[in-house]
Scaffold this active site. Structure first.
Site, short mmCIF file in Angstrom:
data_model
loop_
_atom_site.label_atom_id
_atom_site.label_comp_id
_atom_site.label_asym_id
_atom_site.label_seq_id
_atom_site.Cartn_x
_atom_site.Cartn_y
_atom_site.Cartn_z
N SER A 48 3.86 -2.07 1.58
CA SER A 48 4.70 -2.16 2.77
C SER A 48 4.41 -0.97 3.66
O SER A 48 3.56 -0.13 3.33
CB SER A 48 6.18 -2.18 2.39
OG SER A 48 6.55 -0.88 1.97
N LYS A 49 5.15 -0.87 4.74
CA LYS A 49 4.95 0.23 5.69
C LYS A 49 5.09 1.60 5.02
O LYS A 49 4.50 2.56 5.45
CB LYS A 49 5.97 0.13 6.83
CG LYS A 49 5.62 -0.95 7.81
CD LYS A 49 5.88 -0.48 9.24
CE LYS A 49 5.48 -1.51 10.26
NZ LYS A 49 6.46 -2.61 10.31
#
Ligand code: GLU
Length: 476
Positions: free
Chosen positions: A237-238
């Site tokens: 994810s980010k």
């Protein structure tokens, strides 16, 4: 084959990999590669994001065969399907209010029983009457007894006991369809034969298989591709840094490198090949070599592959890409000298792993004299004694001015001889020279630098360096 992103953000690398696998399989089998934008969540979807996704796919070379389908355009069809499920008894209306439903859910969970019509439905007659009176209600799918199974291309035969699945919503009380209904109706409508997607959808699949059955339709084949994990073992994810295709594009990763990298995340060609382009991947791709295990995103490997693809790129393609990563005024200068740009790009690609780095390293070759700056850290180190540095640089300038033409080999001999004559080690001559010519202590080999700058530009830069060295030091 289809790729069905929700346009609620940039194209994520996981989504890009799903798109790629669908694309490869479609190209290999002569099937169609379609795109469906799952934009039923009006609040979170945007046209802009749809544009970004299309753009990122195009950049990767994953062009679709038909204009994209928008899920939101199919709402009437989704409702019709729900009506036919109601008519056949595979679905029913529920008038239970949300908080009442939550309480029922909690009780059912405590008793470990699935939610069924007996808990949330009413008789057909009553349902008809209340619906005719305009009372708001949701439409639920009536999960039958038994077992639901499908032969997953990646995971093999997968069986789910139906008593572990609650009756689930098809249409909300505002008559909007939920994802599980919309996806089945749309996949049927688009005549999809293989649904290849991330295995985060595994829990939806039995519900979709049940809907296909209730509609009297044949379900497509399903292939659930394992997740991509960050180095910490958590889903990518980010938090792990760049997770969108856009971010890698901006960081100077080549589309062919990203495609190559994504293909090897969760799939292997079955031999030891690693550097492959889209056509090689298309030829080698096969569903049965999709790995069951989640794969870990290895940023080092992506950079390595990028370096490999940079090295393979033809100078004709490379030059415009480098140009794109040059700032002004260097960009205009490079544009005016296409041959030198080619030669610089060709030299730099041996050293750089990203296009960004290629831009950074090519830049000083094109800096006009008025914009030339000398990095203070480099001058502090290599021009520590200005008079001495000036003497050495002037000697090089005189040598270059006296030579008719310059070639890397003779330069090396001449400059080494010069160092000897000045009584210094070659490094003590070359480092100050590098700073004068390139503005910093980092560059490709000094002889290549001189050849690619050309004699006149070298002389000009050396004179500029000598001016700077002659300036009195700042007053204390
Ligand atoms: N829209 C879903 C998502 O973005 C994909 C649905 C599917 O592939 O069936 O996760």
């Amino acid at each position: 084959m289809r790729f069905a992103p929700s346009p609620t953000g940039y194209l994520h690398v996981g989504g890009a990999r799903t798109a790629l696998f669908n694309f490869l399989y479609a190209r290999q089998t002569g099937g169609e590669f379609l795109l469906r934008i799952e934009d039923t969540d009006r609040e979170r979807s945007s046209e802009e994001m749809t544009g970004q996704i299309l753009d990122a796919m195009h950049w990767l070379g994953l062009d679709v065969d038909e204009p994209p389908v928008h899920q939101a355009d199919g709402v009437a069809q989704h409702r019709t399907a729900a009506q036919s499920l109601l008519a056949s008894g595979a679905a029913y209306r529920s008038f239970v209010e949300p908080d009442e439903l939550a309480a029922i859910r909690e009780r059912a969970r405590d008793e470990v029983v699935p939610i069924r019509r007996s808990m949330i439905g009413v008789s057909d007659d009553e349902a008809e009457r209340r619906a005719a009176d305009g009372e708001p209600h949701a439409v639920f799918f009536a999960v039958p007894d038994g077992v639901t199974e499908w032969d997953d291309v990646v995971h093999g035969v997968t069986r789910i006991q139906n008593d572990t699945i609650d009756d689930f919503v098809l249409l909300r009380s505002d008559a909007t369809p939920v994802y599980n209904l919309a996806v089945v109706v749309d996949d049927l409508d688009m005549a999809i034969t293989l649904v290849l997607r991330g295995d985060d959808h595994l829990s939806n699949t039995p519900k979709q298989v049940l809907i296909y059955g209730a509609l009297g339709a044949q379900a497509p084949r399903f292939a659930h591709v394992p997740m991509i994990l960050g180095a910490d073992g958590k889903r990518l994810s980010k938090r792990h840094g760049a997770a969108s295709v856009e971010a890698y594009r901006e960081a100077g990763i080549l589309p062919e490198a990203l495609v190559n990298f994504l293909a090897l995340l969760g799939w292997s060609p079955g031999d030891d090949r690693e550097v492959m382009d889209l056509s090689e991947l298309t030829e080698a791709f096969s569903l049965d070599r999709i790995l069951k295990k989640a794969s870990v995103f290895d940023a080092e490997k992506l950079e390595w592959l990028n370096g490999r693809h940079l090295a393979l790129m033809s100078p004709d393609r490379l030059a415009p890409v480098v140009l794109d990563h040059l700032p002004e005024p260097e960009r205009s200068c490079a544009e005016a000298e296409p041959e030198r740009l080619h030669a610089v790009a060709d030299l730099i690609r041996q050293r750089a792993r990203t296009i960004q780095a290629m831009g950074d390293q090519s830049r000083p070759f094109f800096t006009p004299i008025e914009a030339l700056q000398f990095d203070p850290t480099a001058t502090a180190k290599h021009w520590k004694e200005p008079a001495q540095a000036a003497q050495r640089l002037a000697a090089v300038r005189d040598l270059l001015e006296a030579s008719e033409s310059i070639a890397a080999e003779s330069l090396e001999t001449d400059l080494r001889a010069l160092a000897e004559q000045l009584g210094v080690g070659a490094g003590k001559l070359f480092q100050p020279l590098r700073v004068a010519l390139m503005g910093s202590a980092e560059s490709p080999g000094i002889f290549d630098v001189i050849v690619l700058l050309g004699r006149d530009r070298c002389v000009e830069r050396l004179n500029r360096a000598l001016e700077v060295l002659a300036e009195p030091p700042d007053a204390p």
